[in-house]
Design an enzyme around this catalytic site. Structure first.
Site, PDB file in Angstrom:
ATOM      1  N   ALA A  97      -2.008   5.352  -3.594  1.00  0.00           N
ATOM      2  CA  ALA A  97      -2.503   4.222  -4.389  1.00  0.00           C
ATOM      3  C   ALA A  97      -3.605   3.452  -3.693  1.00  0.00           C
ATOM      4  O   ALA A  97      -4.522   2.959  -4.331  1.00  0.00           O
ATOM      5  CB  ALA A  97      -1.356   3.285  -4.735  1.00  0.00           C
TER       6      ALA A  97
ATOM      7  N   GLN B 216     -24.142  -1.275  23.057  1.00  0.00           N
ATOM      8  CA  GLN B 216     -25.518  -0.918  23.417  1.00  0.00           C
ATOM      9  C   GLN B 216     -26.099  -1.914  24.422  1.00  0.00           C
ATOM     10  O   GLN B 216     -26.798  -1.534  25.354  1.00  0.00           O
ATOM     11  CB  GLN B 216     -26.379  -0.877  22.154  1.00  0.00           C
ATOM     12  CG  GLN B 216     -27.773  -0.316  22.342  1.00  0.00           C
ATOM     13  CD  GLN B 216     -27.781   1.196  22.480  1.00  0.00           C
ATOM     14  OE1 GLN B 216     -26.782   1.849  22.219  1.00  0.00           O
ATOM     15  NE2 GLN B 216     -28.903   1.761  22.901  1.00  0.00           N
TER      16      GLN B 216
ATOM     17  N   THR C 261       0.826  -1.208   0.000  1.00  0.00           N
ATOM     18  CA  THR C 261       0.000   0.000   0.000  1.00  0.00           C
ATOM     19  C   THR C 261       0.857   1.255   0.000  1.00  0.00           C
ATOM     20  O   THR C 261       1.871   1.338   0.689  1.00  0.00           O
ATOM     21  CB  THR C 261      -0.926   0.013   1.229  1.00  0.00           C
ATOM     22  OG1 THR C 261      -1.693  -1.186   1.234  1.00  0.00           O
ATOM     23  CG2 THR C 261      -1.857   1.206   1.196  1.00  0.00           C
ATOM     24  N   GLU C 262       0.426   2.261  -0.784  1.00  0.00           N
ATOM     25  CA  GLU C 262       1.135   3.540  -0.861  1.00  0.00           C
ATOM     26  C   GLU C 262       0.199   4.691  -0.508  1.00  0.00           C
ATOM     27  O   GLU C 262      -1.032   4.531  -0.540  1.00  0.00           O
ATOM     28  CB  GLU C 262       1.722   3.728  -2.254  1.00  0.00           C
ATOM     29  CG  GLU C 262       2.768   2.671  -2.587  1.00  0.00           C
ATOM     30  CD  GLU C 262       3.553   2.993  -3.850  1.00  0.00           C
ATOM     31  OE1 GLU C 262       3.275   4.034  -4.489  1.00  0.00           O
ATOM     32  OE2 GLU C 262       4.450   2.198  -4.199  1.00  0.00           O
ATOM     33  N   PRO C 263       0.760   5.862  -0.166  1.00  0.00           N
ATOM     34  CA  PRO C 263      -0.078   6.992   0.264  1.00  0.00           C
ATOM     35  C   PRO C 263      -1.172   7.371  -0.720  1.00  0.00           C
ATOM     36  O   PRO C 263      -2.281   7.735  -0.325  1.00  0.00           O
ATOM     37  CB  PRO C 263       0.932   8.123   0.435  1.00  0.00           C
ATOM     38  CG  PRO C 263       2.224   7.441   0.742  1.00  0.00           C
ATOM     39  CD  PRO C 263       2.198   6.167  -0.052  1.00  0.00           C
TER      40      PRO C 263
ATOM     41  N   GLU D  40      -6.875  -4.722   3.619  1.00  0.00           N
ATOM     42  CA  GLU D  40      -6.994  -5.747   2.581  1.00  0.00           C
ATOM     43  C   GLU D  40      -8.119  -5.438   1.605  1.00  0.00           C
ATOM     44  O   GLU D  40      -8.747  -6.342   1.043  1.00  0.00           O
ATOM     45  CB  GLU D  40      -7.188  -7.138   3.197  1.00  0.00           C
ATOM     46  CG  GLU D  40      -5.898  -7.831   3.606  1.00  0.00           C
ATOM     47  CD  GLU D  40      -4.952  -8.080   2.454  1.00  0.00           C
ATOM     48  OE1 GLU D  40      -5.203  -8.968   1.636  1.00  0.00           O
ATOM     49  OE2 GLU D  40      -3.935  -7.373   2.374  1.00  0.00           O
TER      50      GLU D  40
END
Length: 549
Positions: A141, A351, A137-139, A378
């Site tokens: 993408a 609750q 994962t990229e900032p 994911e």
């Protein structure tokens, strides 16, 4: 162990060995992962590195579960990993995330590595020497792996032979990224995306401070930067560049199923707090467990949904262990349904405890903060909806409706009027789904994302309902009652989402075609599927609270 079109399939454990691993997890909850320790890690936002490493030590070796036997592991299959991951996440989803990060980080090596790479890196994990992270994962993408920017430029010697790669880029939201001994990082090469192993301490590789998070605070989530990081060519996973996206896609069905199991564990943990509380808490002259408005709103629907999620997860895990398919869509369905169901279960568990639910020491508010991430990492729920609707729409059209028709026929064959489990209702939903897919396609409604999301919701409930109903048909009276409850909810959702699809864009549809569809789509029959619903909920409630007494 078998090489398949998806995750590298392993033979799996026998039930006795699997239970031994589960028992080990239960012992960890009493000694290493106590409730006191888990709440403190959450409060102080501490990644319990020493505890995680002890879980990997030769004395415990929990990571051996997913390492192939030939490289020193136990060779557990998808079913084994689901069951054990679920149990770890019942204790703490943050710790479970750290455990899952090791599985995820080793997947590119298991799927695509050379023999030498597997012996080296999987061997190190099996020996308990390495925490691992999966750096994809990229900032900018997010879940769109095709748009990532991290690059790996080849380095050549004097005669033009490639000796290594120079990596530059940034990765974001990397689980265990700040503590990993090595990471499997996806980077763009001239030939296409490729995975590399980058070891801790490599010049230019910086593992940054962990993010401050809403939940899963016992896990570490860190950005990673790569500035002229040079790795030898031997660290190119598989030895051939350009295979990275294929390797990533090969394991999505498996990894998303694992996230579904993680969510299931957290959701079950929330109910395991709320159910005993309802038995003990006296209000208006009796325990809350006797108040049917309370139980049928806050407990029973979630217990049923988690039972349905479990049936589907186990069904897909068994298929992953026995079939040569990657089951990407099934993984998406499992993750989408289980994570959303667990998130709602945890919310209502707060609750159910009233003011106590909001207090840290009771645990449910932590579970709620933790479990939300399963709807995001994911691939967020909306990504899963897009995958589900797109691929099932295409499959339905390609098979001329046979995919869901065959499911309906099978359910109708299983249905028993003497001991109904909702098979007939789910079958009816599957046939309506076929018609609404065709209607949406023929009227070009699939151009609208909201329509595709609505289709995904129906598809998900039908396929989960199919798994639950088939399993319940061979079960006891409580299993069948729970399945009928889920089938009724499936019918209501199918009718509601079908009306949204058909009527929500009425100005784009020929009125005669719209009226003809609504008149012939059996929606009115779906509207009657709640017959006996409250009686079934009474039966399930009696079982839940009697078992917890």
């Amino acid at each position: 162990m078998t090489e398949t079109g998806g995750h590298q399939r392993q033979d799996g454990l026998d039930e006795e060995t699997r239970q031994m691993v589960v028992d080990t997890v239960h012992q960890l909850a009493k000694r290493l992962l106590t409730q006191k320790a888990v709440l403190e890690w959450d409060r102080d936002e501490v990644f319990p590195e020493a505890a995680i490493r002890e879980m990997l030590s030769p004395d415990i070796g929990l990571q051996l579960l997913f390492i192939p036997e030939v490289y020193g592991g136990m060779g557990g299959g998808a079913m084994d990993c689901c069951v054990v991951t679920q149990e770890v996440c019942k204790i703490c989803l943050g710790v479970g995330t750290a455990f899952f990060a090791i599985q995820l980080g080793t997947d590119p090596i298991i799927v695509g590595g050379t023999e030498a790479q597997k012996e080296k890196w999987l061997g190190a994990v099996a020996e308990g020497k390495s925490l691992v992270a999966y750096a994809v994962t990229e900032p900018e993408a997010g879940s769109n792996l095709a748009s990532f920017k991290t690059r790996a430029e080849p380095i050549s010697d004097a005669i033009g032979a490639i000796t290594g790669y120079r990596i530059n880029g940034t990765k974001q939201f990397i689980s265990t990224g700040g503590y990993a001994d090595f990471v499997t990082v996806l980077a763009q090469t001239p030939e296409g995306p490729s995975f590399f192993v980058v070891e801790k301490g490599t010049p230019g590789f910086v593992q940054h401070k962990g993010e401050e998070k809403h939940g899963i605070r016992a896990s570490n989530t860190s950005p990673l930067t790569f500035t002229d990081v040079v790795v030898p060519v031997d660290n190119l996973i598989g030895g051939v560049p350009g295979k990275g996206l294929k390797q990533a896609n090969q394991v999505f069905g498996y990894t998303r199923l694992m996230v579904a199991a993680m969510a299931l564990g957290a959701g079950e943990a929330a109910l395991e707090i709320a159910i005993p509380y309802a038995n003990q808490r006296i209000q208006f002259g009796g325990p809350l467990s006797e108040k049917r408005g309370y139980t049928h709103k806050l407990i029973v629907p979630h217990w049923v949904n988690l039972k349905a999620a479990s049936a589907y997860i186990m069904d897909i895990a068994k298929r992953l262990d026995t079939e040569d398919e990657d089951l990407q869509v099934e993984g998406a369905i499992a993750k989408f349904f289980a994570s959303e169901s667990a998130n709602r279960a945890a919310d209502d568990a707060i609750q159910a405890l009233g003011g106590y639910g909001y207090i840290r020491e009771f645990g449910v508010e932590k579970i709620k903060r933790d479990v939300k991430i399963t709807c995001i990492y994911e691939g967020a729920s909306e990504i899963q909806q897009s995958i589900i609707s797109t691929f099932r729409w295409k499959k339905t059209r390609k098979t001329k409706g046979e995919y869901y028709t065959a499911m309906a026929r099978n359910l109708e064959a299983v249905h028993s009027a003497d001991a109904p489990a909702g098979c007939d209702i789910v079958a009816m939903c599957a046939r309506v789904l076929n018609r609404v897919i065709d209607f949406a396609h023929e009227n070009r409604l699939t151009r609208h994302q909201q329509v595709m999301f609505a289709l995904a919701d129906i598809m998900t409930h039908v396929e989960v309902g199919d798994a639950m109903a088939r399993k319940a048909a061979g079960g006891d009276a409580v299993d069948r009652a729970a399945s009928r409850i889920f089938a009724a909810s499936c019918a209501r959702l199918t009718a509601d989402q079908t009306r949204l699809i058909v009527l929500g864009l009425a100005d784009e549809i020929n009125p005669a075609a719209m009226d003809a569809f609504l008149d012939s789509s059996a929606l009115s029959a779906l509207d009657t599927c709640c017959r006996g619903l409250i009686t079934d909920m009474d039966q399930v409630a009696d079982h839940i609270f009697r078992s917890a007494s």
